[in-house]
Design a protein around this motif. Structure first.
Motif, short mmCIF file in Angstrom:
data_model
loop_
_atom_site.label_atom_id
_atom_site.label_comp_id
_atom_site.label_asym_id
_atom_site.label_seq_id
_atom_site.Cartn_x
_atom_site.Cartn_y
_atom_site.Cartn_z
N ILE A 64 0.85 -1.21 0.00
CA ILE A 64 0.00 0.00 0.00
C ILE A 64 0.87 1.25 0.00
O ILE A 64 0.62 2.21 -0.74
CB ILE A 64 -0.94 -0.02 1.22
N LEU A 106 -2.30 -4.65 -5.83
CA LEU A 106 -2.11 -4.98 -4.41
C LEU A 106 -2.46 -6.45 -4.15
O LEU A 106 -1.80 -7.13 -3.37
CB LEU A 106 -2.97 -4.07 -3.54
N THR A 115 0.33 -8.88 -4.75
CA THR A 115 1.57 -8.71 -3.97
C THR A 115 2.31 -10.04 -3.88
O THR A 115 1.74 -11.04 -3.44
CB THR A 115 1.24 -8.20 -2.56
#
Length: 525
Positions: free
Chosen positions: A352, A516, A519
Protein backbone atom coordinates in the motif's frame (compact mmCIF):
# COMPACT_ATOMS: atom_id res chain seq x y z
CA UNK A 1 10.33 59.16 51.26
CA UNK A 2 12.13 55.85 50.90
CA UNK A 3 15.10 55.69 48.56
CA UNK A 4 16.42 52.24 47.68
CA UNK A 5 20.02 51.24 47.04
CA UNK A 6 19.98 47.99 45.09
CA UNK A 7 22.89 45.63 45.69
CA UNK A 8 23.28 44.00 42.28
CA UNK A 9 25.40 40.85 42.07
CA UNK A 10 26.06 39.92 38.45
CA UNK A 11 28.52 38.03 36.29
CA UNK A 12 27.36 38.17 32.65
CA UNK A 13 25.29 39.90 29.98
CA UNK A 14 26.46 43.53 30.29
CA UNK A 15 23.69 44.81 28.02
CA UNK A 16 21.01 43.37 30.29
CA UNK A 17 22.76 44.90 33.32
CA UNK A 18 22.81 48.32 31.69
CA UNK A 19 19.11 48.01 30.92
CA UNK A 20 18.37 46.97 34.49
CA UNK A 21 20.37 49.87 35.94
CA UNK A 22 18.56 52.32 33.65
CA UNK A 23 15.20 51.04 34.90
CA UNK A 24 16.12 51.14 38.58
CA UNK A 25 17.71 54.60 38.57
CA UNK A 26 15.03 56.24 36.41
CA UNK A 27 12.87 56.75 39.50
CA UNK A 28 15.73 58.15 41.62
CA UNK A 29 16.96 54.94 43.26
CA UNK A 30 20.56 53.77 43.45
CA UNK A 31 22.55 50.74 42.34
CA UNK A 32 25.76 49.28 43.77
CA UNK A 33 27.23 46.73 41.34
CA UNK A 34 29.47 43.82 42.17
CA UNK A 35 30.63 42.23 38.92
CA UNK A 36 32.16 38.80 39.50
CA UNK A 37 35.95 38.94 39.34
CA UNK A 38 36.02 35.68 37.39
CA UNK A 39 33.79 37.09 34.62
CA UNK A 40 35.04 38.46 31.32
CA UNK A 41 37.16 41.59 31.75
CA UNK A 42 35.73 43.09 28.57
CA UNK A 43 32.22 42.87 30.01
CA UNK A 44 33.32 44.65 33.17
CA UNK A 45 35.00 47.41 31.16
CA UNK A 46 31.82 47.86 29.12
CA UNK A 47 29.69 48.31 32.20
CA UNK A 48 32.08 50.62 34.04
CA UNK A 49 32.66 52.66 30.90
CA UNK A 50 28.95 53.17 30.31
CA UNK A 51 28.13 54.00 33.95
CA UNK A 52 31.31 55.73 35.14
CA UNK A 53 29.67 59.17 35.40
CA UNK A 54 26.26 58.02 36.58
CA UNK A 55 25.54 59.76 39.92
CA UNK A 56 23.26 56.97 41.14
CA UNK A 57 25.62 54.07 40.42
CA UNK A 58 28.68 52.84 42.28
CA UNK A 59 30.94 49.84 41.80
CA UNK A 60 32.65 47.44 44.15
CA UNK A 61 36.28 47.97 43.19
CA UNK A 62 37.74 45.07 45.21
CA UNK A 63 35.79 42.37 43.44
CA UNK A 64 35.48 38.75 44.53
CA UNK A 65 35.55 35.53 42.52
CA UNK A 66 32.16 34.11 43.42
CA UNK A 67 31.14 30.47 43.59
CA UNK A 68 27.78 28.97 44.35
CA UNK A 69 27.46 27.81 47.95
CA UNK A 70 30.62 29.68 49.01
CA UNK A 71 31.37 32.47 51.46
CA UNK A 72 32.44 34.53 48.43
CA UNK A 73 28.80 35.41 47.72
CA UNK A 74 28.39 36.84 51.23
CA UNK A 75 31.70 38.68 50.94
CA UNK A 76 30.63 40.23 47.63
CA UNK A 77 27.36 41.33 49.23
CA UNK A 78 29.15 42.87 52.24
CA UNK A 79 31.42 44.82 49.91
CA UNK A 80 28.40 45.95 47.91
CA UNK A 81 26.74 47.19 51.10
CA UNK A 82 29.89 49.05 52.15
CA UNK A 83 30.12 50.73 48.76
CA UNK A 84 26.45 51.69 48.80
CA UNK A 85 26.59 53.09 52.34
CA UNK A 86 29.59 55.25 51.43
CA UNK A 87 28.19 56.48 48.10
CA UNK A 88 24.50 56.99 48.81
CA UNK A 89 23.86 58.99 51.95
CA UNK A 90 20.17 59.37 51.01
CA UNK A 91 19.50 55.64 50.69
CA UNK A 92 17.05 54.44 53.33
CA UNK A 93 16.83 50.78 52.25
CA UNK A 94 19.21 48.25 50.74
CA UNK A 95 17.73 45.62 48.46
CA UNK A 96 19.53 42.46 47.27
CA UNK A 97 18.96 41.86 43.58
CA UNK A 98 20.30 39.66 40.79
CA UNK A 99 20.36 39.94 37.04
CA UNK A 100 17.42 37.52 36.82
CA UNK A 101 15.15 39.82 38.87
CA UNK A 102 12.66 42.31 37.47
CA UNK A 103 10.16 44.68 39.09
CA UNK A 104 6.53 43.65 39.42
CA UNK A 105 5.50 46.97 40.99
CA UNK A 106 6.29 50.60 40.19
CA UNK A 107 8.89 52.62 42.09
CA UNK A 108 6.14 54.87 43.48
CA UNK A 109 4.34 51.84 44.86
CA UNK A 110 7.57 50.41 46.30
CA UNK A 111 8.55 53.66 48.00
CA UNK A 112 5.11 54.10 49.59
CA UNK A 113 5.14 50.48 50.72
CA UNK A 114 8.51 50.83 52.44
CA UNK A 115 7.44 54.13 54.05
CA UNK A 116 4.35 52.45 55.47
CA UNK A 117 6.25 49.43 56.83
CA UNK A 118 9.21 50.37 59.00
CA UNK A 119 10.62 46.85 58.99
CA UNK A 120 13.35 44.66 57.60
CA UNK A 121 12.03 42.18 55.06
CA UNK A 122 14.13 39.02 55.29
CA UNK A 123 13.21 35.38 55.61
CA UNK A 124 14.57 34.30 58.98
CA UNK A 125 13.50 30.88 60.27
CA UNK A 126 15.10 28.84 63.00
CA UNK A 127 17.61 26.60 61.24
CA UNK A 128 16.88 23.54 63.37
CA UNK A 129 13.12 23.99 63.60
CA UNK A 130 11.99 24.47 60.02
CA UNK A 131 11.53 22.46 56.85
CA UNK A 132 12.90 25.29 54.70
CA UNK A 133 15.62 22.94 53.39
CA UNK A 134 13.85 20.43 51.15
CA UNK A 135 16.71 18.11 50.18
CA UNK A 136 20.38 17.53 50.88
CA UNK A 137 22.55 18.60 53.82
CA UNK A 138 20.87 20.13 56.86
CA UNK A 139 22.87 20.39 60.08
CA UNK A 140 25.87 19.16 58.05
CA UNK A 141 26.01 22.67 56.59
CA UNK A 142 27.00 24.01 60.01
CA UNK A 143 28.70 21.39 62.16
CA UNK A 144 31.31 20.47 59.53
CA UNK A 145 33.78 22.80 57.83
CA UNK A 146 33.43 23.16 54.07
CA UNK A 147 36.62 24.34 52.41
CA UNK A 148 35.91 23.42 48.78
CA UNK A 149 33.29 24.36 46.23
CA UNK A 150 30.79 21.53 45.84
CA UNK A 151 30.26 22.22 42.14
CA UNK A 152 33.78 22.89 40.88
CA UNK A 153 35.65 20.66 43.36
CA UNK A 154 33.12 17.94 44.01
CA UNK A 155 35.57 15.17 44.88
CA UNK A 156 37.48 17.33 47.37
CA UNK A 157 34.24 18.66 48.84
CA UNK A 158 32.85 15.22 49.62
CA UNK A 159 36.22 13.76 50.61
CA UNK A 160 36.70 16.48 53.22
CA UNK A 161 33.16 15.95 54.44
CA UNK A 162 33.60 12.17 54.67
CA UNK A 163 36.88 12.55 56.58
CA UNK A 164 35.34 14.87 59.17
CA UNK A 165 32.32 12.63 59.54
CA UNK A 166 34.42 9.48 59.94
CA UNK A 167 36.56 10.96 62.73
CA UNK A 168 33.67 12.95 64.24
CA UNK A 169 35.42 16.28 63.66
CA UNK A 170 32.57 18.68 64.35
CA UNK A 171 32.39 22.23 65.66
CA UNK A 172 30.13 24.21 67.95
CA UNK A 173 28.07 27.17 66.86
CA UNK A 174 29.34 30.65 67.77
CA UNK A 175 28.43 31.61 71.31
CA UNK A 176 25.21 33.54 71.75
CA UNK A 177 24.16 32.94 68.15
CA UNK A 178 20.99 31.17 67.03
CA UNK A 179 21.45 30.26 63.38
CA UNK A 180 18.56 31.19 61.11
CA UNK A 181 17.88 30.36 57.46
CA UNK A 182 15.95 31.88 54.58
CA UNK A 183 16.09 33.37 51.13
CA UNK A 184 19.13 35.45 50.20
CA UNK A 185 16.89 38.07 48.56
CA UNK A 186 16.12 40.62 51.25
CA UNK A 187 15.45 44.32 51.83
CA UNK A 188 17.03 45.90 54.94
CA UNK A 189 16.80 49.37 56.45
CA UNK A 190 19.91 51.53 56.63
CA UNK A 191 20.31 51.22 60.39
CA UNK A 192 20.08 47.44 60.16
CA UNK A 193 22.80 47.30 57.51
CA UNK A 194 25.02 49.54 59.63
CA UNK A 195 24.45 47.26 62.62
CA UNK A 196 25.37 44.16 60.60
CA UNK A 197 28.59 45.71 59.30
CA UNK A 198 29.56 46.86 62.79
CA UNK A 199 28.91 43.36 64.14
CA UNK A 200 31.24 41.82 61.54
CA UNK A 201 34.04 43.96 62.97
CA UNK A 202 33.18 43.09 66.56
CA UNK A 203 32.79 39.32 66.18
CA UNK A 204 35.49 37.88 63.92
CA UNK A 205 34.68 34.43 65.33
CA UNK A 206 31.27 34.60 63.64
CA UNK A 207 32.88 35.52 60.36
CA UNK A 208 35.30 32.60 60.66
CA UNK A 209 32.40 30.25 61.33
CA UNK A 210 30.38 31.33 58.31
CA UNK A 211 33.44 31.35 56.03
CA UNK A 212 33.41 27.54 56.10
CA UNK A 213 29.64 27.09 56.29
CA UNK A 214 28.00 25.62 53.23
CA UNK A 215 25.64 28.01 51.37
CA UNK A 216 26.14 30.84 53.90
CA UNK A 217 24.16 33.35 51.82
CA UNK A 218 21.07 31.53 53.14
CA UNK A 219 22.16 31.82 56.79
CA UNK A 220 24.57 34.74 57.39
CA UNK A 221 22.36 37.83 57.04
CA UNK A 222 19.32 35.89 58.22
CA UNK A 223 21.14 35.05 61.47
CA UNK A 224 22.72 38.44 62.09
CA UNK A 225 19.59 40.49 61.40
CA UNK A 226 17.57 38.31 63.78
CA UNK A 227 20.38 38.65 66.37
CA UNK A 228 20.65 42.44 66.08
CA UNK A 229 17.15 43.68 65.27
CA UNK A 230 14.08 43.36 67.52
CA UNK A 231 11.71 40.70 66.26
CA UNK A 232 8.83 43.18 65.99
CA UNK A 233 10.85 45.06 63.35
CA UNK A 234 11.40 42.01 61.15
CA UNK A 235 8.90 40.63 58.67
CA UNK A 236 10.10 37.13 57.88
CA UNK A 237 9.43 37.18 54.17
CA UNK A 238 11.14 38.36 51.04
CA UNK A 239 9.84 41.18 48.87
CA UNK A 240 11.14 39.28 45.85
CA UNK A 241 8.58 36.79 44.61
CA UNK A 242 10.22 33.47 43.86
CA UNK A 243 9.12 29.87 43.94
CA UNK A 244 10.84 26.53 44.11
CA UNK A 245 9.72 23.16 42.85
CA UNK A 246 9.43 20.30 45.31
CA UNK A 247 12.87 19.24 44.06
CA UNK A 248 14.36 22.53 45.28
CA UNK A 249 14.80 23.99 41.77
CA UNK A 250 13.84 27.63 41.10
CA UNK A 251 10.73 28.19 38.99
CA UNK A 252 11.17 30.39 35.90
CA UNK A 253 8.52 32.82 34.67
CA UNK A 254 7.47 33.31 31.05
CA UNK A 255 5.39 35.67 28.93
CA UNK A 256 2.03 34.34 30.09
CA UNK A 257 2.90 34.96 33.76
CA UNK A 258 2.68 38.78 33.57
CA UNK A 259 -0.71 39.29 35.25
CA UNK A 260 0.04 36.49 37.68
CA UNK A 261 3.23 38.26 38.82
CA UNK A 262 1.64 41.70 39.12
CA UNK A 263 -0.90 40.25 41.54
CA UNK A 264 1.69 39.00 44.05
CA UNK A 265 2.45 40.84 47.28
CA UNK A 266 6.05 41.59 46.32
CA UNK A 267 8.08 44.28 44.63
CA UNK A 268 10.32 42.16 42.40
CA UNK A 269 10.28 38.63 40.95
CA UNK A 270 12.89 36.07 39.93
CA UNK A 271 13.71 34.11 37.83
CA UNK A 272 12.52 35.74 34.63
CA UNK A 273 13.33 33.43 31.74
CA UNK A 274 15.86 34.72 29.21
CA UNK A 275 13.39 33.73 26.47
CA UNK A 276 10.49 35.71 27.98
CA UNK A 277 11.03 38.77 25.81
CA UNK A 278 7.43 39.96 26.04
CA UNK A 279 7.40 39.71 29.83
CA UNK A 280 10.73 41.52 30.09
CA UNK A 281 9.49 44.35 27.92
CA UNK A 282 6.32 44.80 29.97
CA UNK A 283 8.04 44.63 33.35
CA UNK A 284 10.93 46.75 32.12
CA UNK A 285 8.62 49.72 31.64
CA UNK A 286 6.80 49.17 34.91
CA UNK A 287 9.22 50.46 37.56
CA UNK A 288 9.28 54.05 36.30
CA UNK A 289 5.64 54.04 35.14
CA UNK A 290 4.16 55.65 38.23
CA UNK A 291 1.37 53.06 38.33
CA UNK A 292 -0.20 53.01 41.77
CA UNK A 293 -3.15 50.63 41.49
CA UNK A 294 -2.30 46.96 41.76
CA UNK A 295 -4.80 44.25 42.62
CA UNK A 296 -3.01 42.02 45.10
CA UNK A 297 -4.28 38.46 45.20
CA UNK A 298 -1.04 36.90 46.52
CA UNK A 299 -2.17 33.42 45.57
CA UNK A 300 1.08 32.57 43.78
CA UNK A 301 2.71 29.93 45.93
CA UNK A 302 -0.57 28.32 46.96
CA UNK A 303 -1.76 28.19 43.36
CA UNK A 304 1.56 26.78 42.20
CA UNK A 305 1.43 24.04 44.83
CA UNK A 306 -2.20 23.27 43.98
CA UNK A 307 -1.62 23.05 40.24
CA UNK A 308 1.67 21.18 40.24
CA UNK A 309 0.21 18.52 42.51
CA UNK A 310 -2.63 18.02 40.06
CA UNK A 311 -0.36 18.29 37.05
CA UNK A 312 1.27 15.04 38.07
CA UNK A 313 -2.05 13.22 37.63
CA UNK A 314 -3.29 15.24 34.64
CA UNK A 315 -5.79 17.38 36.54
CA UNK A 316 -4.55 20.92 36.05
CA UNK A 317 -6.55 23.67 34.36
CA UNK A 318 -8.23 21.20 32.03
CA UNK A 319 -8.12 17.51 31.20
CA UNK A 320 -5.01 16.26 29.48
CA UNK A 321 -5.22 16.43 25.72
CA UNK A 322 -5.81 12.71 25.40
CA UNK A 323 -8.84 13.04 27.71
CA UNK A 324 -10.25 16.07 25.90
CA UNK A 325 -9.51 14.74 22.39
CA UNK A 326 -10.50 11.11 22.63
CA UNK A 327 -12.03 10.79 19.16
CA UNK A 328 -10.35 10.59 15.78
CA UNK A 329 -13.12 12.79 14.49
CA UNK A 330 -15.46 13.39 11.62
CA UNK A 331 -13.87 13.76 8.19
CA UNK A 332 -11.14 11.20 8.73
CA UNK A 333 -10.93 7.61 7.51
CA UNK A 334 -9.45 4.83 9.60
CA UNK A 335 -8.71 1.71 7.58
CA UNK A 336 -8.04 -1.33 9.78
CA UNK A 337 -6.41 -4.52 8.51
CA UNK A 338 -7.22 -7.48 10.77
CA UNK A 339 -4.93 -10.47 10.50
CA UNK A 340 -3.55 -13.05 12.87
CA UNK A 341 -0.53 -13.64 10.63
CA UNK A 342 1.35 -10.39 11.10
CA UNK A 343 3.79 -11.05 8.27
CA UNK A 344 0.90 -11.25 5.81
CA UNK A 345 -0.60 -7.94 6.88
CA UNK A 346 2.82 -6.27 6.84
CA UNK A 347 3.38 -7.37 3.25
CA UNK A 348 0.09 -5.74 2.31
CA UNK A 349 0.84 -2.46 4.14
CA UNK A 350 4.24 -2.34 2.46
CA UNK A 351 2.54 -2.73 -0.92
CA UNK A 352 0.00 0.00 0.00
CA UNK A 353 2.82 2.41 0.85
CA UNK A 354 4.56 1.56 -2.43
CA UNK A 355 1.55 1.77 -4.75
CA UNK A 356 -0.63 4.48 -3.16
CA UNK A 357 -0.31 7.74 -1.27
CA UNK A 358 -2.15 6.33 1.76
CA UNK A 359 -0.24 6.42 5.07
CA UNK A 360 0.00 2.80 6.26
CA UNK A 361 1.36 1.55 9.58
CA UNK A 362 1.86 -1.94 10.91
CA UNK A 363 0.81 -3.35 14.29
CA UNK A 364 1.29 -0.11 16.25
CA UNK A 365 -0.96 -1.26 19.14
CA UNK A 366 0.36 -4.83 19.21
CA UNK A 367 4.08 -4.64 18.42
CA UNK A 368 6.48 -2.36 20.28
CA UNK A 369 9.01 -2.28 17.42
CA UNK A 370 6.56 -1.00 14.80
CA UNK A 371 8.30 1.83 12.86
CA UNK A 372 6.71 5.17 13.76
CA UNK A 373 7.69 8.82 13.32
CA UNK A 374 9.04 10.85 16.23
CA UNK A 375 5.96 12.07 18.11
CA UNK A 376 7.57 13.51 21.22
CA UNK A 377 8.07 10.20 23.01
CA UNK A 378 4.47 8.98 23.13
CA UNK A 379 5.30 6.51 20.33
CA UNK A 380 8.08 4.77 22.26
CA UNK A 381 6.08 2.10 24.04
CA UNK A 382 2.87 0.12 23.67
CA UNK A 383 1.72 1.43 27.06
CA UNK A 384 2.00 5.05 25.94
CA UNK A 385 0.28 4.41 22.61
CA UNK A 386 -2.54 2.49 24.21
CA UNK A 387 -3.10 4.83 27.16
CA UNK A 388 -5.55 6.64 24.95
CA UNK A 389 -5.66 5.19 21.48
CA UNK A 390 -7.90 7.95 20.10
CA UNK A 391 -5.53 10.74 21.09
CA UNK A 392 -2.56 8.80 19.75
CA UNK A 393 -4.31 8.30 16.42
CA UNK A 394 -5.15 12.03 16.21
CA UNK A 395 -1.47 12.82 16.65
CA UNK A 396 -0.60 10.26 13.99
CA UNK A 397 -3.01 11.82 11.50
CA UNK A 398 -1.64 15.30 12.24
CA UNK A 399 1.95 14.14 11.91
CA UNK A 400 1.28 12.35 8.64
CA UNK A 401 -0.64 15.35 7.30
CA UNK A 402 -3.48 13.17 6.00
CA UNK A 403 -7.09 12.27 6.70
CA UNK A 404 -6.69 8.62 5.64
CA UNK A 405 -4.60 6.11 7.62
CA UNK A 406 -4.21 2.32 7.44
CA UNK A 407 -3.26 0.39 10.56
CA UNK A 408 -2.98 -3.32 11.39
CA UNK A 409 -4.56 -5.00 14.40
CA UNK A 410 -4.33 -8.52 15.72
CA UNK A 411 -7.67 -10.35 15.69
CA UNK A 412 -7.41 -10.65 19.48
CA UNK A 413 -7.87 -6.85 19.80
CA UNK A 414 -11.67 -6.97 19.86
CA UNK A 415 -12.00 -4.25 22.53
CA UNK A 416 -9.83 -1.87 20.51
CA UNK A 417 -11.69 -2.71 17.30
CA UNK A 418 -15.03 -2.02 19.03
CA UNK A 419 -13.75 1.31 20.36
CA UNK A 420 -12.60 2.43 16.93
CA UNK A 421 -15.92 1.37 15.42
CA UNK A 422 -17.71 3.68 17.86
CA UNK A 423 -15.68 6.67 16.64
CA UNK A 424 -17.29 9.32 14.43
CA UNK A 425 -14.59 8.76 11.83
CA UNK A 426 -15.20 6.71 8.68
CA UNK A 427 -13.97 3.29 9.89
CA UNK A 428 -13.50 0.42 7.42
CA UNK A 429 -12.02 -3.00 8.03
CA UNK A 430 -10.33 -5.62 5.90
CA UNK A 431 -10.14 -9.04 7.50
CA UNK A 432 -7.47 -11.30 6.03
CA UNK A 433 -8.39 -14.98 6.35
CA UNK A 434 -5.37 -17.29 6.25
CA UNK A 435 -4.96 -21.00 6.55
CA UNK A 436 -3.66 -22.12 9.94
CA UNK A 437 -1.22 -24.94 9.24
CA UNK A 438 0.52 -26.80 12.04
CA UNK A 439 3.92 -25.26 11.27
CA UNK A 440 2.50 -21.76 11.68
CA UNK A 441 0.75 -22.70 14.94
CA UNK A 442 3.97 -24.22 16.33
CA UNK A 443 5.86 -21.04 15.50
CA UNK A 444 3.12 -18.95 17.13
CA UNK A 445 3.22 -21.07 20.30
CA UNK A 446 6.97 -20.52 20.56
CA UNK A 447 6.69 -16.75 19.89
CA UNK A 448 4.11 -16.20 22.63
CA UNK A 449 5.91 -18.43 25.13
CA UNK A 450 3.41 -21.30 25.27
CA UNK A 451 6.16 -23.68 24.23
CA UNK A 452 9.86 -23.71 23.51
CA UNK A 453 12.02 -24.97 20.66
CA UNK A 454 12.78 -28.06 22.71
CA UNK A 455 9.15 -28.89 23.53
CA UNK A 456 8.17 -32.45 22.69
CA UNK A 457 5.83 -33.40 19.82
CA UNK A 458 3.36 -34.60 22.46
CA UNK A 459 3.25 -31.11 23.96
CA UNK A 460 2.53 -29.55 20.58
CA UNK A 461 -0.07 -32.20 19.88
CA UNK A 462 -1.97 -31.05 22.97
CA UNK A 463 -1.48 -27.34 22.33
CA UNK A 464 -2.22 -26.93 18.63
CA UNK A 465 -5.95 -27.80 18.67
CA UNK A 466 -6.53 -25.28 21.46
CA UNK A 467 -4.54 -22.54 19.72
CA UNK A 468 -6.37 -23.20 16.46
CA UNK A 469 -9.77 -22.99 18.17
CA UNK A 470 -8.77 -19.71 19.86
CA UNK A 471 -7.80 -18.14 16.54
CA UNK A 472 -10.98 -19.33 14.86
CA UNK A 473 -12.97 -17.98 17.81
CA UNK A 474 -11.36 -14.55 17.45
CA UNK A 475 -12.42 -14.37 13.81
CA UNK A 476 -15.92 -15.55 14.67
CA UNK A 477 -16.23 -12.92 17.41
CA UNK A 478 -15.32 -10.15 14.95
CA UNK A 479 -17.87 -11.38 12.42
CA UNK A 480 -20.54 -11.86 15.12
CA UNK A 481 -20.10 -8.22 16.19
CA UNK A 482 -21.63 -7.20 12.86
CA UNK A 483 -19.26 -4.35 12.15
CA UNK A 484 -20.17 -2.28 9.11
CA UNK A 485 -17.96 -1.65 6.08
CA UNK A 486 -16.03 -4.88 6.47
CA UNK A 487 -14.33 -6.62 3.56
CA UNK A 488 -12.50 -9.93 3.50
CA UNK A 489 -9.31 -11.01 1.82
CA UNK A 490 -9.08 -14.79 1.56
CA UNK A 491 -6.10 -16.97 0.86
CA UNK A 492 -8.39 -19.28 -1.10
CA UNK A 493 -10.06 -16.54 -3.18
CA UNK A 494 -9.14 -15.51 -6.71
CA UNK A 495 -7.09 -12.38 -7.45
CA UNK A 496 -10.19 -10.68 -8.86
CA UNK A 497 -12.19 -11.41 -5.69
CA UNK A 498 -9.42 -10.11 -3.46
CA UNK A 499 -8.94 -7.04 -5.67
CA UNK A 500 -12.64 -6.18 -5.27
CA UNK A 501 -12.30 -6.46 -1.47
CA UNK A 502 -9.21 -4.23 -1.47
CA UNK A 503 -10.89 -1.64 -3.75
CA UNK A 504 -13.88 -1.41 -1.41
CA UNK A 505 -11.58 -1.15 1.61
CA UNK A 506 -9.14 1.46 0.32
CA UNK A 507 -11.38 3.27 -2.13
CA UNK A 508 -8.83 2.92 -4.92
CA UNK A 509 -9.20 2.13 -8.60
CA UNK A 510 -9.54 -1.49 -9.70
CA UNK A 511 -6.12 -1.51 -11.38
CA UNK A 512 -4.42 -0.40 -8.17
CA UNK A 513 -6.43 -2.89 -6.13
CA UNK A 514 -5.46 -5.70 -8.51
CA UNK A 515 -1.80 -4.76 -8.20
CA UNK A 516 -2.11 -4.98 -4.41
CA UNK A 517 -3.90 -8.33 -4.63
CA UNK A 518 -0.98 -9.62 -6.68
CA UNK A 519 1.57 -8.71 -3.97
CA UNK A 520 4.30 -11.35 -4.33
CA UNK A 521 4.24 -14.10 -1.71
CA UNK A 522 1.42 -12.35 0.16
CA UNK A 523 0.18 -15.47 1.97
CA UNK A 524 3.43 -17.41 2.14
CA UNK A 525 4.48 -18.51 5.64
Amino acid sequence: MARVAFILLCHKDPDAILDQVARLTAAGDYVAIHFDASAAAADYRKITGALADHPNVTFVTRRVRCGWGEWSLVEATLRGLQAALAAFAQATHFYMLSGDCMPIKSADYAHRFLDMHDKDFIESFDFFDTDWIKTGFREERLIYRHYFNERSQKRRFYAAFALQKRFNITRALPSGINVMIGSQWWCLRRRSVEAVLAFTRQRPDVIRFFRTTWIPDETFFQTLVRHLVPGREIESRTLTFLMFSDYGMPVSFYNDHADFLLGQDALFARKISAEAHGLKKRLGALYASGQADFTISNEGRTLFSFLTARGRSGRRFAPRFWEAEMAIGVGRSLLIILCKKWHVAKRLTAAIRQNTDIAAFDYLFNEAQTPLPDMGGIERSLAKRGRNHGAFMRMLYDHAGTDRVVICLDTSSLDLITAFQADRADVRMLEIECSLCDDYLIGHAIRVGLAGPQSSPATFARLLPTIRRDMIHEGDAIRDAGFKQTSRLRETATEAENAAAIAAFLGVEEAVALELARTPHLFVD
